[in-house]
Design an enzyme around this catalytic site. Structure first.
Site, mmCIF file in Angstrom:
data_model
loop_
_atom_site.group_PDB
_atom_site.id
_atom_site.type_symbol
_atom_site.label_atom_id
_atom_site.label_comp_id
_atom_site.label_asym_id
_atom_site.label_seq_id
_atom_site.Cartn_x
_atom_site.Cartn_y
_atom_site.Cartn_z
ATOM 1 N N GLY A 226 0.831 -1.202 0.000
ATOM 2 C CA GLY A 226 0.000 0.000 0.000
ATOM 3 C C GLY A 226 0.866 1.253 0.000
ATOM 4 O O GLY A 226 0.504 2.266 -0.597
ATOM 5 N N SER A 227 2.014 1.181 0.663
ATOM 6 C CA SER A 227 2.917 2.342 0.687
ATOM 7 C C SER A 227 3.436 2.620 -0.718
ATOM 8 O O SER A 227 3.513 3.778 -1.151
ATOM 9 C CB SER A 227 4.106 2.069 1.625
ATOM 10 N N ASP B 208 -7.424 1.631 4.093
ATOM 11 C CA ASP B 208 -8.205 1.116 5.230
ATOM 12 C C ASP B 208 -9.690 1.077 4.938
ATOM 13 O O ASP B 208 -10.480 0.729 5.835
ATOM 14 C CB ASP B 208 -7.975 2.014 6.463
ATOM 15 N N SER C 26 -4.210 -1.204 0.073
ATOM 16 C CA SER C 26 -3.184 -2.093 0.643
ATOM 17 C C SER C 26 -3.749 -3.497 0.807
ATOM 18 O O SER C 26 -4.900 -3.653 1.226
ATOM 19 C CB SER C 26 -2.738 -1.579 2.012
ATOM 20 N N HIS D 181 -5.598 -5.806 6.316
ATOM 21 C CA HIS D 181 -6.576 -5.040 5.543
ATOM 22 C C HIS D 181 -7.737 -5.914 5.045
ATOM 23 O O HIS D 181 -7.761 -7.114 5.289
ATOM 24 C CB HIS D 181 -5.863 -4.312 4.402
HETATM 25 C C1 LIG Z 1 -4.069 4.428 5.597
HETATM 26 C C2 LIG Z 1 -2.878 3.596 5.221
HETATM 27 N N1 LIG Z 1 -2.149 3.947 4.143
HETATM 28 C C3 LIG Z 1 -1.090 3.225 3.754
HETATM 29 C C4 LIG Z 1 -0.711 2.084 4.416
HETATM 30 C C5 LIG Z 1 0.500 1.307 3.948
HETATM 31 O O1 LIG Z 1 0.149 0.048 3.450
HETATM 32 P P1 LIG Z 1 1.255 -1.152 3.431
HETATM 33 O O2 LIG Z 1 1.384 -1.634 4.836
HETATM 34 O O3 LIG Z 1 0.660 -2.168 2.525
HETATM 35 O O4 LIG Z 1 2.507 -0.565 2.917
HETATM 36 C C6 LIG Z 1 -1.429 1.676 5.526
HETATM 37 C C7 LIG Z 1 -1.007 0.461 6.250
HETATM 38 O O5 LIG Z 1 -1.641 -0.098 7.086
HETATM 39 C C8 LIG Z 1 -2.545 2.440 5.946
HETATM 40 O O6 LIG Z 1 -3.268 2.084 7.001
#
Ligand SMILES: Cc1ncc(COP(=O)(O)O)c(C=O)c1O
Length: 445
Positions: free
Chosen positions: A96-97, A200, A221, A226
Site C-alpha cells: 500500500g505504501s 483502510d 493495501s 486489511h
Molecule cells: C491508511 C494507510 N495507508 C497506507 C498504508 C500502507 O500500506 P502497506 O502496509 O501495505 O505498505 C497503511 C497500512 O496499514 C494504511 O493504514
C-alpha cells in the site's frame, strides 16, 4: 495442453495425496474455523480471512505461470478489481505504501505539478500517506482532525487552500469516510483534486457510491490487516487510463512499454512496433522495452500475489458484511458497559467497511487502564497508527505539532480493537465477557 479446471484438479489431488500433505491442507482448511480456546488464545486485531482456495491458487500460479513476477494472474486480478470497484484500470504493486508513492508520482507527472505544489493531508494517520508527498518534492499541508470521527476537519481543509493547492488527500479513519459531498463541493469550488488513500476503507461507500468514485485516483493495501490480503501488496486505480499507464511505467523501472500479462511475451509487443524508432533524433531502432519515459522504481508484485487476490475478491461482500456486524456488536459491548469513552458512528450517508472499532477515551488514564486490561486478557489493541505524524522524529521538521491540538490527543486518548471477519461467535462472546469483567473490576474498586 490440459484444460484449466483439469490442471486445478490435478494440483489439488497432488497436494492431498500423501499423508503429510493431507495434514497440511487440513490445517489450512481449518485455520480460520472457530476452535477458539478462551483460556489461552489471543483475539488478534486483524488477520487474513482465507481458506484452502487461496492456497491452491498459489500452487496453481507457480506450476502453470510463465513468469514468476507480475503476469497473467496479476493482470486478471487488476481487471477484476477494476470491474468490482468501478475503475477504468488499476496497477498492482508490492504494498500500500508503494501504491501511494506510485499514485502521487503518476499524478504529479500527468498534471505537471511542480516541486512545492501543495497537497492537503490530515496531521493524523499512517506515515506512508504523507511520505510520498515529501519523496516527490510536493508540500504536505497539514490539517487538524475533527474529534467526532477523527477524520480531518473539513472547515480547516477549506481554510488551508491556496493558489498552490493541487489536491486534498483523503484517508478515511479506520474505514469511515468524511463527508464526501462537502469535500466534493470544495474540490469543485477551488478546482482541486480529491485523492484517496483507500488502504483502510476498501468497500466503504458514501451515498451508495464507492469512495473512489469521488476521487481522481485511489490506492489500496493488501497487507494481512486489511480488508483483502495478498500477503504484501497494493493497488493504484483510476477512471483515467492515462494516469494508470503512467503509474504502470513508474512501477516497471520507468519503462515506456505498456505490455502487461501475456502481452509481455509477444515478440513484437502489443503495439507491434517494439523495434521502431522510439527516441526522436536517434534514427536506429531501439527496443521499446528499454525506452524509459520516467525515472522509475521496481515495485512489482509476484504473480502468486495476483492469484491470491483473485480468490480474495470472491469474499469481498462477505467481508464487508461481517466487519459491519462485528463493529456493531463490539460497539454495543463498550457502550453498554464502559464509562468515560466515546464511539465513532458512520456519517449519515456512509456505509463503512470498518477496519477496526475506534474508542475515544475521556482521558489518557482511561485509555491506559482499558488498553492494559484488554491486552492482559489477550484482546489485541492498536493505537490509531502514528497519531499526530508531526510528533515523530522523521516528520517533526515539517511543521509545528502544537498547531494541531486535536491531533495531539490521539496518542493519549484513542485506540482501536478489531472487527475482522475471522472472529467466530465464541470470540465475540469472549470480547463481551472481558468487557463485562472490566466493568465489574471498576465497580469493585
Ligand atoms: C491508511 C494507510 N495507508 C497506507 C498504508 C500502507 O500500506 P502497506 O502496509 O501495505 O505498505 C497503511 C497500512 O496499514 C494504511 O493504514
Amino acid at each position: 495442453m490440459l484444460e484449466k479446471n483439469k490442471i486445478r484438479e490435478n494440483i489439488k489431488n497432488f497436494i492431498v495425496k500423501t499423508e503429510e500433505n493431507h495434514d497440511i491442507l487440513n490445517f489450512l482448511y481449518n485455520m480460520n474455523k472457530s476452535d477458539f480456546d478462551k483460556s489461552k488464545d489471543t483475539i488478534y486485531y486483524s488477520g487474513p480471512y482465507w481458506d484452502h482456495s487461496e492456497v491452491v491458487s498459489i500452487f496453481e500460479s507457480i506450476l502453470t505461470g510463465k513468469w514468476l513476477v507480475s503476469g497473467e494472474k496479476v493482470n486478471k486480478f487488476q481487471r477484476q478489481f477494476s470491474k468490482i470497484f468501478n475503475h477504468k484500470d488499476s496497477v498492482m504493486v508490492n504494498s500500500g505504501s508503494s501504491a501511494n508513492l506510485i499514485m502521487i508520482e503518476a499524478l504529479k507527472k500527468y498534471y505537471s505539478w511542480k516541486a512545492g505544489d501543495e497537497i492537503i493531508v490530515s496531521a493524523v494517520g499512517f506515515p506512508t500517506t504523507t511520505a510520498p508527498l515529501i519523496q516527490t518534492g510536493l508540500k504536505p499541508v497539514f490539517v487538524d482532525i475533527d474529534m467526532s470521527d477523527l477524520n480531518f476537519d473539513i472547515d480547516e481543509v477549506e481554510k488551508k487552500i491556496t493558489n498552490k493547492t493541487k489536491g486534498i488527500f483523503i484517508s478515511p479513519v479506520l474505514g469511515n469516510p468524511p463527508d464526501m459531498d462537502r469535500l466534493n463541493s470544495i474540490a469543485e469550488k477551488y478546482d482541486v483534486l480529491l485523492i484517496l488513500d483507500n488502504c483502510d476503507s476498501l468497500g466503504s461507500k458514501w451515498d451508495s457510491k464507492n469512495l473512489s468514485d469521488y476521487c481522481v485516483t485511489s490506492s489500496c493495501s493488501f497487507y494481512p490487516a486489511h480488508h483483502i490480503t495478498t500477503g504484501e501488496g497494493g493497488m493504484v486505480s483510476s477512471k483515467n487510463e492515462d494516469i494508470i499507464e503512467i503509474a504502470r511505467s513508474f512501477v516497471n523501472w520507468g519503462r515506456d512499454c505498456y505490455c502487461v500479462g501475456s502481452a509481455n511475451l509477444l515478440p513484437r509487443g502489443t503495439c507491434k512496433k517494439r523495434f521502431s524508432k522510439w527516441i526522436p533524433g536517434l534514427d536506429f531502432a531501439i527496443d521499446h522495452k528499454y525506452i524509459f519515459s520516467n525515472i522509475g522504481y521496481d515495485l512489482k508484485p509476484l504473480d502468486l500475489q495476483g492469484a491470491i487476490g483473485i480468490e480474495q475478491l470472491k469474499k469481498i461482500s462477505k467481508i464487508h458484511k461481517k466487519r459491519r456486524i462485528n463493529k456493531k456488536k463490539i460497539d454495543k459491548f463498550f457502550e453498554d458497559n464502559i464509562d468515560g469513552i466515546r464511539l465513532v458512528r458512520e456519517g449519515e450517508k456512509a456505509e463503512t467497511s470498518w477496519f477496526g472499532v475506534p474508542i475515544i477515551c475521556d482521558s489518557a488514564e482511561t485509555r491506559a487502564k482499558l488498553v492494559s486490561y484488554l491486552e492482559e486478557n489477550r484482546i489485541q489493541t492498536r493505537m490509531y497508527f502514528a497519531g499526530n505524524i508531526l510528533l515523530h522524529p522523521g516528520y517533526k521538521e515539517l511543521d509545528d505539532a502544537s498547531k494541531y491540538p486535536n491531533a495531539n490527543q490521539v496518542l493519549e486518548k484513542v485506540f482501536f480493537v478489531g472487527c475482522t471477519p475471522t472472529y467466530s461467535d465464541s470470540m465475540i462472546s469472549y470480547i463481551e465477557e472481558v468487557i463485562l469483567n472490566y466493568k465489574l473490576s471498576c465497580a469493585n474498586k
